[in-house]
Design a protein around this motif. Structure first.
Motif, mmCIF file in Angstrom:
data_model
loop_
_atom_site.group_PDB
_atom_site.id
_atom_site.type_symbol
_atom_site.label_atom_id
_atom_site.label_comp_id
_atom_site.label_asym_id
_atom_site.label_seq_id
_atom_site.Cartn_x
_atom_site.Cartn_y
_atom_site.Cartn_z
ATOM 1 N N GLY A 518 0.824 -1.327 0.053
ATOM 2 C CA GLY A 518 -0.039 -0.022 0.228
ATOM 3 C C GLY A 518 0.676 1.212 -0.231
ATOM 4 O O GLY A 518 2.016 1.375 0.482
ATOM 5 N N ARG A 519 0.358 2.188 -0.444
ATOM 6 C CA ARG A 519 1.129 3.362 -0.593
ATOM 7 C C ARG A 519 0.029 4.558 -0.253
ATOM 8 O O ARG A 519 -1.142 4.673 -0.363
ATOM 9 C CB ARG A 519 1.835 3.761 -1.924
ATOM 10 C CG ARG A 519 0.719 3.544 -2.914
ATOM 11 C CD ARG A 519 1.409 3.908 -4.324
ATOM 12 N NE ARG A 519 1.937 5.285 -4.387
ATOM 13 C CZ ARG A 519 2.258 5.959 -5.592
ATOM 14 N NH1 ARG A 519 2.549 5.357 -6.726
ATOM 15 N NH2 ARG A 519 2.534 7.140 -5.748
ATOM 16 N N GLY A 520 0.474 5.909 -0.046
ATOM 17 C CA GLY A 520 0.016 7.223 -0.055
ATOM 18 C C GLY A 520 -0.185 7.720 -1.471
ATOM 19 O O GLY A 520 0.965 7.685 -2.258
ATOM 20 N N ILE A 521 -1.389 7.824 -2.093
ATOM 21 C CA ILE A 521 -1.462 8.134 -3.307
ATOM 22 C C ILE A 521 -1.616 9.598 -3.593
ATOM 23 O O ILE A 521 -2.438 10.559 -2.833
ATOM 24 C CB ILE A 521 -2.882 7.714 -3.877
ATOM 25 C CG1 ILE A 521 -2.696 6.058 -3.727
ATOM 26 C CG2 ILE A 521 -3.233 8.085 -5.195
ATOM 27 C CD1 ILE A 521 -3.935 5.333 -4.133
ATOM 28 N N ARG A 522 -0.832 10.488 -4.269
ATOM 29 C CA ARG A 522 -0.892 11.761 -4.604
ATOM 30 C C ARG A 522 -1.854 11.967 -5.796
ATOM 31 O O ARG A 522 -2.124 11.008 -6.592
ATOM 32 C CB ARG A 522 0.478 12.321 -5.039
ATOM 33 C CG ARG A 522 1.478 12.691 -3.969
ATOM 34 C CD ARG A 522 1.931 11.410 -3.258
ATOM 35 N NE ARG A 522 2.805 12.014 -2.121
ATOM 36 C CZ ARG A 522 3.399 11.172 -1.008
ATOM 37 N NH1 ARG A 522 2.925 10.091 -1.169
ATOM 38 N NH2 ARG A 522 4.351 11.885 -0.241
ATOM 39 N N ARG A 523 -2.329 13.108 -5.873
ATOM 40 C CA ARG A 523 -3.449 13.566 -6.909
ATOM 41 C C ARG A 523 -2.689 13.280 -8.316
ATOM 42 O O ARG A 523 -1.299 13.369 -8.644
ATOM 43 C CB ARG A 523 -3.635 14.852 -6.762
ATOM 44 C CG ARG A 523 -4.927 15.428 -7.744
ATOM 45 C CD ARG A 523 -5.175 16.879 -7.321
ATOM 46 N NE ARG A 523 -4.234 17.466 -6.608
ATOM 47 C CZ ARG A 523 -3.322 18.307 -7.361
ATOM 48 N NH1 ARG A 523 -3.413 18.709 -8.593
ATOM 49 N NH2 ARG A 523 -2.383 19.160 -6.627
ATOM 50 N N SER A 524 -3.208 12.636 -9.278
ATOM 51 C CA SER A 524 -2.751 11.988 -10.409
ATOM 52 C C SER A 524 -1.671 12.943 -11.106
ATOM 53 O O SER A 524 -1.118 12.254 -11.889
ATOM 54 C CB SER A 524 -3.794 11.734 -11.427
ATOM 55 O OG SER A 524 -4.743 12.768 -11.850
ATOM 56 N N GLN A 525 -1.885 14.074 -11.333
ATOM 57 C CA GLN A 525 -0.737 15.094 -11.839
ATOM 58 C C GLN A 525 0.534 14.694 -11.384
ATOM 59 O O GLN A 525 1.612 15.007 -12.044
ATOM 60 C CB GLN A 525 -1.000 16.486 -11.725
ATOM 61 C CG GLN A 525 -2.162 16.886 -12.528
ATOM 62 C CD GLN A 525 -3.429 17.004 -11.709
ATOM 63 O OE1 GLN A 525 -3.623 16.109 -10.937
ATOM 64 N NE2 GLN A 525 -4.284 17.774 -12.050
ATOM 65 N N ARG A 526 0.714 14.037 -10.106
ATOM 66 C CA ARG A 526 1.836 13.720 -9.633
ATOM 67 C C ARG A 526 2.442 12.254 -9.471
ATOM 68 O O ARG A 526 3.365 11.830 -8.895
ATOM 69 C CB ARG A 526 1.966 14.254 -8.027
ATOM 70 C CG ARG A 526 1.811 15.759 -7.958
ATOM 71 C CD ARG A 526 2.276 16.459 -6.575
ATOM 72 N NE ARG A 526 3.647 15.971 -6.559
ATOM 73 C CZ ARG A 526 4.248 15.996 -5.521
ATOM 74 N NH1 ARG A 526 3.785 16.705 -4.163
ATOM 75 N NH2 ARG A 526 5.444 15.377 -5.159
ATOM 76 N N LEU A 527 1.502 11.763 -10.262
ATOM 77 C CA LEU A 527 1.697 9.929 -10.177
ATOM 78 C C LEU A 527 2.329 9.828 -11.650
ATOM 79 O O LEU A 527 2.097 10.347 -12.848
ATOM 80 C CB LEU A 527 0.524 9.354 -10.130
ATOM 81 C CG LEU A 527 -0.309 9.140 -8.850
ATOM 82 C CD1 LEU A 527 -1.592 8.730 -9.068
ATOM 83 C CD2 LEU A 527 0.414 8.602 -7.793
#
Length: 529
Positions: A518-527
């Motif tokens: 599992g991970r902390g998900i950043r808003r998709s512009q940062r993925l």
């Protein structure tokens, strides 16, 4: 030995429900490097790991649009509750009260005021912290992913404190700056809790200004409305629309419930008025769960912070007002069942009705409420009927709305919690797909995963297609079901055979593994993906 391409893992023999709304189709799924590499007839493919999916559906891992596992993400019991339902991602920081971004004062306040919902501050956050640090703390903490909202109430407390007044222009600018920082660090939007303190003291113009940074990056405004009663719901939805119009932000309504004949026309007005979109989430139960103070104490009794509130509750004049005016007019009282009391000497009351517990304590209702809130420093949780005017048919009609996302609003504290944390997603599948037919399987995958991934900008999640993150739930459509009840709320769901997070098996053959992808998900512009 096969002559086809080699993959890290292949899920063989199932039918794929891809999250787009399309119905099940027979296909294998190959995974490499944490993403879906191929979907189709892969009989000639080789893989280091093969999972048998014969007789099952392969869906994108489910996304809980509203969870309170902020401080409990790594708890094995929380992991089990979610993974046994096929849930792989949670959206945290809900109801305007969370742990980042905060200073020491705000983190301390949330840890006490919201202790019966979110629990104590996560490790290292007693003095406050940033969105980036909290998201990084979720990386490898367990099998579940987590995205974060910037909690506007916590931000308000950090800037304005507990004051029951409008924020000044300078304070609004400071709050907007903290929100902008949180969004830069990866938060997916902003949340408010307008029935909770201090969010209840913020007006629409303040909230629109605080939400403006989210509009600038395509984030979303997520609101626990200013009241859900039949008398309030239209006004509350109109206020959310007003904030969306003024700030330019997309609007998402938390745990929406009510009479469909009233709610649906109000939602239609919102869709016409809010340029960047409207959505809502709900859970499949008629009872709710929250803190006792929110249900029973008027906002004016909660001005000035926790200590001032506790002092008032010991005041005979305040108790007289509660006894003679407030509690007799409160329609929730008869249905309230206590779920969590932080004071150890009151743990005996968990699972009891509020009125029943008062009798058992040989106390009148008002004195028991005030004494319990003081002893627990307001950390009293409860389960209650959302309202006598709403029915199962209202719930079902709102589920069928194209604006709907699935959620649990899970609270994992106490010995008698609401069963929704252990059962919401499995119940939606067993009852509302398999039993009542409110959704097809294709529609279910969209409501439980695809729509949330899109709304909250979670990158290439919510789909089973090449290039998507390989968060997958493999389940038996005939066997998946919830087992948690109000009498036995912590029973895990059954019928989920395998779960993958980023291509790593976290459930195999119905058993949890020890993997922690599992991970902390950043808003998709940062993925990157």
């Amino acid at each position: 030995m096969t002559d086809g391409p080699a993959y890290d893992l292949v899920v063989r023999g199932g039918s794929v429900v891809d999250g787009s709304g399309a119905e099940p189709r027979r296909a294998d799924v190959a995974v490499s490097g944490g993403t879906v590499a191929a979907v189709g007839d892969l009989r000639d493919a080789a893989a280091a790991v093969e999972l048998d999916a014969t007789g099952t559906y392969v869906l994108p891992g489910f996304i809980d649009a509203h969870s309170h596992a902020d401080a409990l993400l790594a708890d094995p019991r929380v992991q089990e509750a979610y993974l046994c339902q096929g849930v792989t991602t949670l959206v945290l920081g809900q109801d305007g009260l969370g742990f980042a971004p905060t200073d020491a004062a705000a983190a301390g306040y949330v840890s006490r005021y919201f202790a019966a919902v979110d629990g104590p501050a996560p490790a290292g956050f007693a003095g406050g912290g940033t969105v980036d640090v909290l998201l990084r703390s979720y990386d490898g903490a367990g099998a579940l992913n987590a995205a974060l909202l910037v909690p506007a109430g916590s931000v308000r407390y950090a800037v304005v404190g507990p004051a029951a007044r409008p924020a000044t222009a300078t304070e609004v600018d400071r709050m907007a700056g903290l929100v902008a920082d949180g969004l830069v660090e990866g938060a997916v939007g902003v949340s408010t809790g307008l029935d909770y303190v201090p969010g209840v003291f913020a007006d629409a113009s303040e909230l629109a200004a605080v939400c403006a940074p989210a509009a600038a990056v395509g984030g979303v405004y997520v609101s626990h409305l200013r009241g859900y009663s039949a008398a309030r719901i239209e006004h509350s939805l109109a206020e959310a629309a007003q904030i969306g119009r003024a700030s330019g932000v997309a609007v998402h309504v938390s745990h929406l419930h009510g009479r469909a004949a009233v709610v649906e026309p109000a939602l239609e007005r919102m869709v016409r008025e809010v340029e960047h979109g409207v959505s809502f989430d709900s859970y499949p139960y008629l009872r709710g769960s929250s803190i006792l103070a929110m249900l029973l104490l008027p906002p004016d009794l909660q001005q000035g912070g926790l200590e001032a509130t506790l002092d008032r509750l010991a005041d005979p004049t305040v108790r007289h007002r509660l006894r003679s005016e407030v509690l007799p007019a409160n329609g929730y009282v008869p249905s309230i069942r206590l779920s969590f009391l932080r004071a150890p000497e009151l743990a005996w009351a968990e699972g009891m009705g509020l009125e029943q517990a008062a009798r058992a304590a040989a106390s009148d209702l008002t004195d028991f409420v005030c004494d319990a809130l003081v002893a627990c420093e307001l950390a009293v949780g409860c389960v209650f009927e959302n309202g006598p005017d709403r029915t199962e048919e209202d719930l079902r009609q709102l589920l069928r709305s194209p604006l709907h996302l699935a959620s649990s609003d899970a609270i994992f504290l106490g010995s008698a919690p609401h069963p929704r944390g252990w059962g919401s997603f499995a119940r939606l599948l067993a009852r509302h797909v398999g039993g009542l037919g409110d959704w097809t399987w294709g529609a279910a995958a969209w409501h439980l995963s695809g729509h949330a991934a899109e709304r909250f900008q979670l990158g290439r999640r919510g789909r089973v297609e090449p290039g998507a993150v390989a968060d997958l739930a493999v389940l038996d459509p005939a066997a998946v079901t919830d087992r948690a009840t109000y009498e036995s709320p912590r029973e895990p769901a059954t019928g989920v055979r395998h779960v993958l997070v980023a291509g790593v098996p976290v459930v195999e053959h119905g058993r949890l593994t020890v993997a922690r992808p599992g991970r902390g998900i950043r808003r998709s512009q940062r993925l990157d993906r």
